[in-house]
Motif scaffolding. Structure first.
Motif, PDB file in Angstrom:
ATOM      1  N   GLY A   1       0.950  -1.212  -0.078  1.00 20.93           N
ATOM      2  CA  GLY A   1      -0.053   0.045  -0.049  1.00 20.93           C
ATOM      3  C   GLY A   1       0.702   1.272  -0.056  1.00 20.93           C
ATOM      4  N   TRP A   2       1.965   1.294   0.954  1.00 22.14           N
ATOM      5  CA  TRP A   2       2.948   2.363   0.811  1.00 22.14           C
ATOM      6  C   TRP A   2       3.366   2.740  -0.498  1.00 22.14           C
ATOM      7  CZ3 TRP A   2       3.950   6.509   3.751  1.00 22.14           C
ATOM      8  CH2 TRP A   2       5.337   7.305   3.464  1.00 22.14           C
ATOM      9  N   THR A   3       4.069   1.603  -0.950  1.00 21.27           N
ATOM     10  CA  THR A   3       4.473   1.824  -2.448  1.00 21.27           C
ATOM     11  C   THR A   3       3.903   2.370  -3.378  1.00 21.27           C
ATOM     12  OG1 THR A   3       6.190  -0.202  -1.861  1.00 21.27           O
ATOM     13  CG2 THR A   3       5.906   0.713  -4.376  1.00 21.27           C
ATOM     14  N   LEU A   4       2.540   2.032  -3.412  1.00 24.74           N
ATOM     15  CA  LEU A   4       1.611   2.308  -4.528  1.00 24.74           C
ATOM     16  C   LEU A   4       1.218   3.839  -3.956  1.00 24.74           C
ATOM     17  CD1 LEU A   4      -0.662  -0.737  -4.938  1.00 24.74           C
ATOM     18  CD2 LEU A   4       0.685   0.356  -6.467  1.00 24.74           C
ATOM     19  N   ALA A   5       0.766   4.203  -2.715  1.00 19.23           N
ATOM     20  CA  ALA A   5       0.269   5.309  -2.479  1.00 19.23           C
ATOM     21  C   ALA A   5       1.329   6.553  -2.472  1.00 19.23           C
ATOM     22  CB  ALA A   5      -0.274   5.210  -1.113  1.00 19.23           C
ATOM     23  N   HIS A   6       2.738   6.062  -2.318  1.00 19.02           N
ATOM     24  CA  HIS A   6       3.799   6.868  -2.390  1.00 19.02           C
ATOM     25  C   HIS A   6       4.098   7.397  -3.896  1.00 19.02           C
ATOM     26  CE1 HIS A   6       7.206   9.343  -1.129  1.00 19.02           C
ATOM     27  NE2 HIS A   6       7.968   8.378  -1.669  1.00 19.02           N
ATOM     28  N   ALA A   7       4.186   6.269  -4.505  1.00 16.08           N
ATOM     29  CA  ALA A   7       4.770   6.546  -5.910  1.00 16.08           C
ATOM     30  C   ALA A   7       3.737   7.250  -6.843  1.00 16.08           C
ATOM     31  CB  ALA A   7       4.976   5.068  -6.709  1.00 16.08           C
ATOM     32  N   ASN A   8       2.261   7.425  -6.313  1.00 22.03           N
ATOM     33  CA  ASN A   8       1.247   7.948  -7.036  1.00 22.03           C
ATOM     34  C   ASN A   8       0.900   8.982  -6.263  1.00 22.03           C
ATOM     35  OD1 ASN A   8       0.620   6.059  -9.634  1.00 22.03           O
ATOM     36  ND2 ASN A   8       0.737   4.587  -7.969  1.00 22.03           N
ATOM     37  N   ALA A   9       1.376   9.693  -5.577  1.00 25.00           N
ATOM     38  CA  ALA A   9       0.689  10.877  -4.435  1.00 25.00           C
ATOM     39  C   ALA A   9       0.404  11.907  -5.327  1.00 25.00           C
ATOM     40  CB  ALA A   9       1.821  11.079  -3.433  1.00 25.00           C
ATOM     41  N   ARG A  10       1.340  12.093  -6.521  1.00 21.55           N
ATOM     42  CA  ARG A  10       1.105  13.390  -7.231  1.00 21.55           C
ATOM     43  C   ARG A  10      -0.328  13.272  -8.271  1.00 21.55           C
ATOM     44  NH1 ARG A  10       5.045  10.304  -9.425  1.00 21.55           N
ATOM     45  NH2 ARG A  10       5.044  10.034 -11.783  1.00 21.55           N
ATOM     46  N   PHE A  11      -0.735  12.159  -8.179  1.00 19.28           N
ATOM     47  CA  PHE A  11      -2.265  12.084  -9.101  1.00 19.28           C
ATOM     48  C   PHE A  11      -3.381  12.081  -8.100  1.00 19.28           C
ATOM     49  CE2 PHE A  11       1.395   9.744 -11.345  1.00 19.28           C
ATOM     50  CZ  PHE A  11       1.799  10.730 -12.250  1.00 19.28           C
ATOM     51  N   CYS A  12      -3.249  12.198  -6.886  1.00 20.10           N
ATOM     52  CA  CYS A  12      -4.353  11.809  -5.836  1.00 20.10           C
ATOM     53  C   CYS A  12      -4.645  13.089  -5.483  1.00 20.10           C
ATOM     54  CB  CYS A  12      -3.847  11.087  -4.676  1.00 20.10           C
ATOM     55  SG  CYS A  12      -3.585   9.328  -4.848  1.00 20.10           S
ATOM     56  N   ALA A  13      -6.037  13.344  -5.515  1.00 17.97           N
ATOM     57  CA  ALA A  13      -6.764  14.827  -5.140  1.00 17.97           C
ATOM     58  C   ALA A  13      -6.368  15.059  -3.476  1.00 17.97           C
ATOM     59  CB  ALA A  13      -8.082  14.717  -5.189  1.00 17.97           C
ATOM     60  N   ARG A  14      -6.333  13.661  -2.605  1.00 17.69           N
ATOM     61  CA  ARG A  14      -6.121  13.945  -1.277  1.00 17.69           C
ATOM     62  C   ARG A  14      -4.916  13.471  -0.791  1.00 17.69           C
ATOM     63  NH1 ARG A  14      -9.353  10.662   1.284  1.00 17.69           N
ATOM     64  NH2 ARG A  14      -9.610  11.878   3.303  1.00 17.69           N
ATOM     65  N   VAL A  15      -3.860  14.356  -0.587  1.00 16.36           N
ATOM     66  CA  VAL A  15      -2.357  13.784  -0.362  1.00 16.36           C
ATOM     67  C   VAL A  15      -2.056  14.477   1.108  1.00 16.36           C
ATOM     68  CG1 VAL A  15      -0.066  13.986  -1.423  1.00 16.36           C
ATOM     69  CG2 VAL A  15      -2.047  13.747  -2.648  1.00 16.36           C
ATOM     70  N   ALA A  16      -1.402  13.863   1.892  1.00 17.22           N
ATOM     71  CA  ALA A  16      -0.872  14.029   2.988  1.00 17.22           C
ATOM     72  C   ALA A  16       0.577  13.453   3.359  1.00 17.22           C
ATOM     73  CB  ALA A  16      -1.909  13.838   4.103  1.00 17.22           C
ATOM     74  N   PRO A  17       1.284  13.963   4.242  1.00 21.64           N
ATOM     75  CA  PRO A  17       2.494  13.329   4.718  1.00 21.64           C
ATOM     76  C   PRO A  17       2.081  11.973   5.604  1.00 21.64           C
ATOM     77  CG  PRO A  17       2.694  15.683   5.455  1.00 21.64           C
ATOM     78  CD  PRO A  17       1.328  15.509   4.886  1.00 21.64           C
ATOM     79  N   GLY A  18       2.865  10.855   5.253  1.00 22.27           N
ATOM     80  CA  GLY A  18       2.501   9.714   5.923  1.00 22.27           C
ATOM     81  C   GLY A  18       3.747   9.053   6.661  1.00 22.27           C
ATOM     82  N   VAL A  19       3.553   8.107   7.407  1.00 25.52           N
ATOM     83  CA  VAL A  19       5.029   7.545   7.907  1.00 25.52           C
ATOM     84  C   VAL A  19       4.942   5.825   7.683  1.00 25.52           C
ATOM     85  CG1 VAL A  19       5.533   9.385   9.481  1.00 25.52           C
ATOM     86  CG2 VAL A  19       3.989   7.458  10.378  1.00 25.52           C
ATOM     87  N   GLY A  20       3.653   5.362   7.475  1.00 25.05           N
ATOM     88  CA  GLY A  20       3.636   4.091   7.160  1.00 25.05           C
ATOM     89  C   GLY A  20       3.801   3.217   8.366  1.00 25.05           C
ATOM     90  N   VAL A  21       2.705   3.608   9.346  1.00 27.46           N
ATOM     91  CA  VAL A  21       2.737   2.708  10.623  1.00 27.46           C
ATOM     92  C   VAL A  21       1.442   2.289  10.789  1.00 27.46           C
ATOM     93  CG1 VAL A  21       2.877   2.825  13.177  1.00 27.46           C
ATOM     94  CG2 VAL A  21       4.887   3.758  11.556  1.00 27.46           C
ATOM     95  N   MET A  22       1.066   1.035  11.366  1.00 30.20           N
ATOM     96  CA  MET A  22      -0.385   0.619  11.700  1.00 30.20           C
ATOM     97  C   MET A  22      -0.177   0.133  13.319  1.00 30.20           C
ATOM     98  SD  MET A  22      -2.922  -2.136  10.135  1.00 30.20           S
ATOM     99  CE  MET A  22      -1.853  -3.664  10.908  1.00 30.20           C
ATOM    100  N   LEU A  23      -0.917   0.635  14.082  1.00 26.77           N
ATOM    101  CA  LEU A  23      -1.042   0.481  15.487  1.00 26.77           C
ATOM    102  C   LEU A  23      -1.737  -0.882  15.844  1.00 26.77           C
ATOM    103  CD1 LEU A  23      -1.022   3.967  17.219  1.00 26.77           C
ATOM    104  CD2 LEU A  23       1.198   2.492  16.484  1.00 26.77           C
ATOM    105  N   GLN A  24      -1.614  -1.419  17.011  1.00 27.32           N
ATOM    106  CA  GLN A  24      -2.639  -2.332  17.549  1.00 27.32           C
ATOM    107  C   GLN A  24      -2.953  -2.137  18.918  1.00 27.32           C
ATOM    108  OE1 GLN A  24      -1.294  -6.519  16.941  1.00 27.32           O
ATOM    109  NE2 GLN A  24       0.450  -6.217  18.124  1.00 27.32           N
TER     110      GLN A  24
END
Length: 297
Positions: free
Chosen positions: A50-73
């Motif tokens: 998911g990170w690889t796809l979302a980071h590489a295609n960020a410039r084409f997304c209408a909703r973009v924000a900084p992310g760090v690639g972490v999921m908690l539990q």
């Protein structure tokens, strides 16, 4: 996004007196990503893809924000919280469940299964413990993490023992990725992409094929098909659009676009469909189809 454990998660934990990983080996990238079990390994794969796809295609997304690639539990979302804490080595309830292998958190050396005591100014102890079967606290802490990064471009996590780790965000499509243990479906709305674990199992945990399925779901989010369907748009048209865009998203992220065809051929004989995933509503239900589908597309 937080996982949905269900009773199957307890069965997995009970089998871990001597943990064994039966999944095909996957290059997890960073030395900090040593999963405790197959469940966690699957979460890491989905977060990484998911990170690889979302980071590489960020410039084409209408909703973009900084992310760090972490999921908690949250250990309290498991049927046996004490056993969950034991298996994942947590000294508290909130821990680092998964990270994108190429994301900022993993690159900064954030330990997998680290116990998290605070996210920015939000102390975990200040958030009420959830009732059995509820994920309120986990959603609150995960939201705080993502919102802080989106606002400030970075977030500081306080870990057990007072150790603090500051993570600097990188631009991504503002979408959460979730390995969903409670369903065999895959789906997306404008905020979330979820991949049912059985889908990954059908793909034999092949990263390229999981990327193909994830790219299809990300295409639904990028094109905001949720809004389209809410205004009586064509579900069939939205699926065709997602099929087409997914190949482009894969190419941009460095995946072989042919993986989409491989995935479709694998699924077609089983379920008489090309792509099975459908946009999900805010309630987490498919917006335009069920899985398996009632009829071929």
């Amino acid at each position: 996004m937080p996982r949905r454990p269900g009773r199957g998660r307890l069965a997995v934990l009970l089998a871990l007196a001597v943990p064994t990983l039966t999944m095909p080996a996957v290059a997890l990238g960073q030395p900090t990503l040593q999963p405790a079990d197959d469940v966690q390994r699957g979460d890491i794969i989905v977060q990484s893809v998911g990170w690889t796809l979302a980071h590489a295609n960020a410039r084409f997304c209408a909703r973009v924000a900084p992310g760090v690639g972490v999921m908690l539990q949250d250990a309290r979302t498991f049927d046996d919280p004490a056993l969950a804490r034991q298996v994942y080595g947590l000294s508290g309830d909130i821990g680092v469940a998964a990270m994108a292998a190429d994301g900022p958190a993993a690159r900064a050396g954030l330990p997998l299964n680290a116990t998290v005591e605070a996210v920015g100014d939000l102390g975990v102890a200040s958030v009420p413990a959830p009732r059995p079967g509820k994920w309120d606290r986990l959603f609150a802490v995960q939201d705080a993490l993502e919102q802080t990064v989106a606002r400030d471009g970075r977030v500081t996590l306080t870990l057990a023992g007072g150790h603090r780790v500051t993570l600097a965000g990188q631009p991504v499509c503002r979408v959460r990725f979730l390995m969903d243990d409670s369903t065999g479906n895959a789906g997306a709305n404008r905020d979330t992409v979820q991949i049912g674990r059985p889908m990954a199992e059908i793909a034999n945990w092949d990263e390229a094929e999981i990327a193909a399925l994830t790219a299809h779901e990300l295409a639904h989010a990028v094109l905001d098909h949720q809004t389209w369907l809410e205004h009586h748009g064509s579900a069939r048209k939205s699926e065709r659009e997602a099929d087409r865009l997914s190949v482009w998203l894969l190419q941009n992220a460095g995946y072989d676009p042919a993986a989409a065809l491989t995935w479709m051929r694998r699924m077609g004989p089983r379920y008489q469909v090309l792509f099975i995933a459908s946009p999900i509503t805010e309630a987490g239900k498919p917006a335009c189809a069920t899985w398996p589908p009632r009829s071929p597309r």
